[in-house]
Design an enzyme around this catalytic site. Sequence first.
Site, PDB file in Angstrom:
ATOM      1  N   SER A  25       0.831  -1.199   0.000  1.00  0.00           N
ATOM      2  CA  SER A  25       0.000   0.000   0.000  1.00  0.00           C
ATOM      3  C   SER A  25       0.868   1.253   0.000  1.00  0.00           C
ATOM      4  CB  SER A  25      -0.953  -0.042   1.194  1.00  0.00           C
ATOM      5  OG  SER A  25      -1.978   0.918   1.060  1.00  0.00           O
ATOM      6  N   ASP A  42      -5.768  -3.522  -2.499  1.00  0.00           N
ATOM      7  CA  ASP A  42      -4.670  -3.263  -1.573  1.00  0.00           C
ATOM      8  C   ASP A  42      -4.056  -4.550  -1.010  1.00  0.00           C
ATOM      9  OD1 ASP A  42      -3.151  -2.406   0.680  1.00  0.00           O
ATOM     10  OD2 ASP A  42      -4.414  -0.642   0.893  1.00  0.00           O
TER      11      ASP A  42
END
Length: 347
Positions: free
Chosen positions: A53, A195
Amino acid sequence: MAKKVSILSLDGGGIKGIIPATVLAYIEEQLQKQSGNKDARIADFFDLIAGTSTGGILTCAYLIPDENNRPKYTAKEALGFYLERGDEIFDVNIWQRMASGGGIFDEKYSADELEDALSDYFGDVLLSQLLKPSLITAYNIKDRKTEFFNKLDVPRKNLDYFVRDIARATSAAPTYFEPARIKSSNGLKVLPLIDGGMFANNPAMCAYAEARSVDFSAVTGNSEKPAHPGAKDMMILSLATGSEKKPYSWKEARDWGSVKWIKPVIDILMSGNSETVDYELKKIFETVDPHLNSYARVEPFLGRASAEMDEASPQNMALLVEAGETAVKQNKDLLDQWVIELIENQA
């Protein structure tokens, strides 16, 4: 004396990426001072960088090349990505806020500003062009499998991707941004991704596993680097994005339905993963290094900064920088020792 494989691992955490970016700006500054090389960069001292991320975005920022095949950005400039574009990325107008129900019925933010920022910083650079091996995480929601992006896999898979798209995919946090849909550079492969924090918010164990399969003597051109290293042949620095664990009482949680569980589940999932990985690596490294000199985990405290991943007001970003500077002060001896060992390990 044989050299170790040096690994940097960067957690997810949205705008809280400011904290590890601040810590790494300090590390780079010390690397320059201690090595006597004002052009020294983070990428010069790590053989593998892993990120999830926001950590994946930072990974790209440290490894992106310039026209001379040197790191394009300093660590301070990588920090600038957040300070200059954070408030735009996490900006939501009243209509989007109402339509999304704060992220319950639709994604909370448009991805346009994020994609613009990633395009500006990373341009048309491909994964294969990154300066060092990387491990950037994402999750394939169609095939229901993990995806790891490493330049070393490009020749084997015959698939390359734009770095900007990889950064977009690893940061496609559910409820915050819509899933990414990225194409390989030849257009033959399409991946619907979210993510990587959904399974590896702390990617340090993934980095350890990846390093075990790599012949670093061949990759680095340094015969002193080990092939297929074990824990005794590695040094891992793992940086978190700031902890402030919000407690949930049994009385309030016992009557929650799916809607009320959404945010707590994501919070617990991400922090629980990070803690588990830290526990596992400590146990692995204790078997070969009882003093844990070769594995370090820096868990900064947020102090006055918000724990929210999307609180990107100028005031809170300043507090996140402050939290990063506090983490440096509290871990100065550890970080300075790592600087010395990194320099010696690359000499």
